[in-house]
Write a protein that holds these residues in place. Structure first.
Motif, PDB file in Angstrom:
ATOM      1  N   ALA A 152      -7.273  23.925   6.454  1.00 22.13           N
ATOM      2  CA  ALA A 152      -8.032  23.563   7.799  1.00 22.13           C
ATOM      3  C   ALA A 152      -8.293  22.517   7.838  1.00 22.13           C
ATOM      4  N   ASN A 153      -7.790  22.013   8.863  1.00 22.18           N
ATOM      5  CA  ASN A 153      -7.750  20.672   9.323  1.00 22.18           C
ATOM      6  C   ASN A 153      -7.304  19.242   9.128  1.00 22.18           C
ATOM      7  N   VAL A 154      -6.202  20.541   8.389  1.00 22.68           N
ATOM      8  CA  VAL A 154      -5.700  19.029   7.293  1.00 22.68           C
ATOM      9  C   VAL A 154      -4.600  18.133   7.776  1.00 22.68           C
ATOM     10  N   VAL A 155      -3.891  18.488   9.575  1.00 25.20           N
ATOM     11  CA  VAL A 155      -3.767  17.186  10.519  1.00 25.20           C
ATOM     12  C   VAL A 155      -4.316  15.716  10.545  1.00 25.20           C
ATOM     13  N   GLU A 156      -5.897  16.279  11.084  1.00 30.78           N
ATOM     14  CA  GLU A 156      -6.600  14.784  11.057  1.00 30.78           C
ATOM     15  C   GLU A 156      -7.008  14.809  10.123  1.00 30.78           C
ATOM     16  N   TRP A 157      -7.449  15.608   8.657  1.00 35.35           N
ATOM     17  CA  TRP A 157      -7.924  15.085   7.767  1.00 35.35           C
ATOM     18  C   TRP A 157      -6.755  13.919   6.866  1.00 35.35           C
ATOM     19  N   ASN A 158      -5.279  13.751   7.613  1.00 35.25           N
ATOM     20  CA  ASN A 158      -3.682  13.549   6.832  1.00 35.25           C
ATOM     21  C   ASN A 158      -4.759  11.967   8.079  1.00 35.25           C
ATOM     22  N   ILE A 159      -3.991  11.971   8.911  1.00 29.97           N
ATOM     23  CA  ILE A 159      -4.012  11.115   9.995  1.00 29.97           C
ATOM     24  C   ILE A 159      -5.445  10.060  10.443  1.00 29.97           C
ATOM     25  N   ILE A 160      -6.455  10.154   9.880  1.00 33.21           N
ATOM     26  CA  ILE A 160      -7.428   9.238   9.798  1.00 33.21           C
ATOM     27  C   ILE A 160      -7.714   8.850   7.835  1.00 33.21           C
ATOM     28  N   LEU A 161      -6.942   9.460   7.530  1.00 32.31           N
ATOM     29  CA  LEU A 161      -7.270   8.629   5.804  1.00 32.31           C
ATOM     30  C   LEU A 161      -6.082   7.931   5.444  1.00 32.31           C
ATOM     31  N   LEU A 162      -4.974   8.858   6.851  1.00 34.60           N
ATOM     32  CA  LEU A 162      -3.788   7.820   6.041  1.00 34.60           C
ATOM     33  C   LEU A 162      -3.837   6.363   7.148  1.00 34.60           C
ATOM     34  N   SER A 163      -4.013   6.618   8.335  1.00 31.72           N
ATOM     35  CA  SER A 163      -4.551   5.058   9.326  1.00 31.72           C
ATOM     36  C   SER A 163      -5.753   4.458   8.474  1.00 31.72           C
ATOM     37  N   VAL A 164      -6.549   4.829   7.926  1.00 31.75           N
ATOM     38  CA  VAL A 164      -8.140   3.629   7.221  1.00 31.75           C
ATOM     39  C   VAL A 164      -6.971   2.870   6.223  1.00 31.75           C
ATOM     40  N   LEU A 165      -6.000   3.921   5.000  1.00 33.46           N
ATOM     41  CA  LEU A 165      -4.988   3.682   3.698  1.00 33.46           C
ATOM     42  C   LEU A 165      -3.938   2.117   5.218  1.00 33.46           C
ATOM     43  N   ILE A 166      -3.550   2.470   6.379  1.00 37.88           N
ATOM     44  CA  ILE A 166      -2.795   1.582   6.580  1.00 37.88           C
ATOM     45  C   ILE A 166      -3.575   0.218   7.139  1.00 37.88           C
ATOM     46  N   ALA A 167      -4.561   0.310   7.867  1.00 39.87           N
ATOM     47  CA  ALA A 167      -5.523  -0.596   7.682  1.00 39.87           C
ATOM     48  C   ALA A 167      -6.296  -1.152   6.760  1.00 39.87           C
ATOM     49  N   LEU A 168      -5.956  -0.987   5.554  1.00 43.25           N
ATOM     50  CA  LEU A 168      -6.598  -1.340   4.536  1.00 43.25           C
ATOM     51  C   LEU A 168      -5.565  -2.410   3.683  1.00 43.25           C
ATOM     52  N   SER A 169      -4.323  -1.463   3.368  1.00 41.65           N
ATOM     53  CA  SER A 169      -3.343  -2.352   3.378  1.00 41.65           C
ATOM     54  C   SER A 169      -2.632  -3.452   3.832  1.00 41.65           C
ATOM     55  N   GLY A 170      -2.983  -3.232   5.275  1.00 40.90           N
ATOM     56  CA  GLY A 170      -2.416  -3.956   6.776  1.00 40.90           C
ATOM     57  C   GLY A 170      -3.636  -5.248   5.963  1.00 40.90           C
ATOM     58  N   LEU A 171      -4.968  -5.418   5.929  1.00 37.55           N
ATOM     59  CA  LEU A 171      -6.030  -6.727   6.099  1.00 37.55           C
ATOM     60  C   LEU A 171      -5.671  -6.936   4.078  1.00 37.55           C
ATOM     61  N   GLN A 172      -5.292  -6.130   3.396  1.00 35.50           N
ATOM     62  CA  GLN A 172      -4.904  -7.015   2.786  1.00 35.50           C
ATOM     63  C   GLN A 172      -3.259  -8.585   2.190  1.00 35.50           C
ATOM     64  N   LEU A 173      -2.298  -7.452   2.818  1.00 34.88           N
ATOM     65  CA  LEU A 173      -1.110  -8.281   3.606  1.00 34.88           C
ATOM     66  C   LEU A 173      -1.846  -9.563   4.222  1.00 34.88           C
ATOM     67  N   ILE A 174      -2.598  -9.174   5.050  1.00 41.67           N
ATOM     68  CA  ILE A 174      -2.612 -11.058   6.076  1.00 41.67           C
ATOM     69  C   ILE A 174      -3.590 -11.296   4.523  1.00 41.67           C
ATOM     70  N   ILE A 175      -4.705 -10.874   3.951  1.00 43.86           N
ATOM     71  CA  ILE A 175      -5.354 -12.109   3.376  1.00 43.86           C
ATOM     72  C   ILE A 175      -3.975 -12.626   2.563  1.00 43.86           C
ATOM     73  N   CYS A 176      -2.962 -12.179   1.923  1.00 41.87           N
ATOM     74  CA  CYS A 176      -2.654 -12.399   1.171  1.00 41.87           C
ATOM     75  C   CYS A 176      -1.803 -13.418   1.148  1.00 41.87           C
ATOM     76  N   PHE A 177      -1.137 -13.715   2.374  1.00 37.57           N
ATOM     77  CA  PHE A 177      -0.022 -14.289   2.942  1.00 37.57           C
ATOM     78  C   PHE A 177      -1.295 -15.429   3.333  1.00 37.57           C
ATOM     79  N   LEU A 178      -2.235 -15.571   4.326  1.00 35.61           N
ATOM     80  CA  LEU A 178      -3.264 -16.739   3.991  1.00 35.61           C
ATOM     81  C   LEU A 178      -3.918 -17.781   2.665  1.00 35.61           C
ATOM     82  N   LYS A 179      -3.657 -16.813   1.787  1.00 38.31           N
ATOM     83  CA  LYS A 179      -3.825 -17.427   0.660  1.00 38.31           C
ATOM     84  C   LYS A 179      -2.270 -18.323  -0.003  1.00 38.31           C
ATOM     85  N   VAL A 180      -1.682 -17.372   0.620  1.00 40.28           N
ATOM     86  CA  VAL A 180      -0.307 -18.253   0.484  1.00 40.28           C
ATOM     87  C   VAL A 180      -0.030 -19.551   0.637  1.00 40.28           C
ATOM     88  N   ALA A 181      -0.596 -19.132   2.297  1.00 40.73           N
ATOM     89  CA  ALA A 181      -0.084 -20.499   3.487  1.00 40.73           C
ATOM     90  C   ALA A 181      -1.753 -21.857   3.031  1.00 40.73           C
TER      91      ALA A 181
END
Length: 197
Positions: A152-181
């Motif tokens: 039940a509600n698996v589509v919403e569950w996946n969309i919300i959690l995967l979107s959060v994970l994309i945002a978290l890994s995107g922030l990690q990517l930006i922070i690591c780039f800033l650290k390199v710079a």
């Protein structure tokens, strides 16, 4: 100057992001907060890659701890000159931050592909990836979400959690780039002299 000052706090920001990635990825194993589907392997294949737990989780966490240790002034001296010692530490920090870029970038790509593919769910045709041919079009076509009857509600569950994970890994990517710079600027532009007598 702000980038150099912020360089030391960037590593600390990675720790909560890594911990949240682990927690959110674990939630993907329990659609709608229930465990039976994980026990019977009725989960999407991208969930079993453990990107949020391993790559944007544990690996980023280890990198952050090592980077914080490198920034401590009590770190073991690797050569006689203080300038040389700081340069080597800065070089190691650059390598570790680049590894962080690779780990978080890989996770971000896999999470995005998982979001485009859609959930593994039961419909009138049985268990399948019923949205795999929509190329992510199902994300805005809410009327098709009801085709997934179980979990039940698996589509919403996946969309919300995967979107959060994309945002978290995107922030990690930006922070690591800033650290390199920050470390490159510190090493090449004079804070630490690369050329030691």
């Amino acid at each position: 100057m702000a980038l150099e000052t912020c360089g030391s706090c960037l590593s600390c920001l990675l720790i909560p992001l890594a911990l949240w990635s682990i927690v959110v990825n674990i939630l993907l194993y329990f659609p709608n907060g229930r465990a039976p589907h994980a026990a019977s392997y009725q989960l999407p294949n991208y969930v079993w890659y453990f990107e949020g737990i391993c790559f944007s989780g544990v690996m980023i966490l280890l990198l952050a701890v090592i980077l914080i240790a490198l920034e401590c002034s009590v770190f073991h001296r690797c050569c006689q000159s203080e300038s040389c010692n700081k340069t080597y530490r800065s070089f190691i920090s650059i390598v570790l931050a680049l590894l962080g870029v690779a780990f978080s970038g890989y996770s971000c790509i896999i999470f995005t592909l998982g979001l485009i593919q859609g959930p593994f769910c039961n419909s009138s045709g049985g268990w399948d990836y019923i949205f795999k041919d929509t190329a992510g079009g199902y994300l805005t076509d809410y009327s098709t979400w009801s085709r997934c009857t179980e979990p039940a509600n698996v589509v919403e569950w996946n969309i919300i959690l995967l979107s959060v994970l994309i945002a978290l890994s995107g922030l990690q990517l930006i922070i690591c780039f800033l650290k390199v710079a920050a470390e490159l600027k510190r090493t090449l532009c004079g804070t630490y002299s690369v050329f030691v007598q």
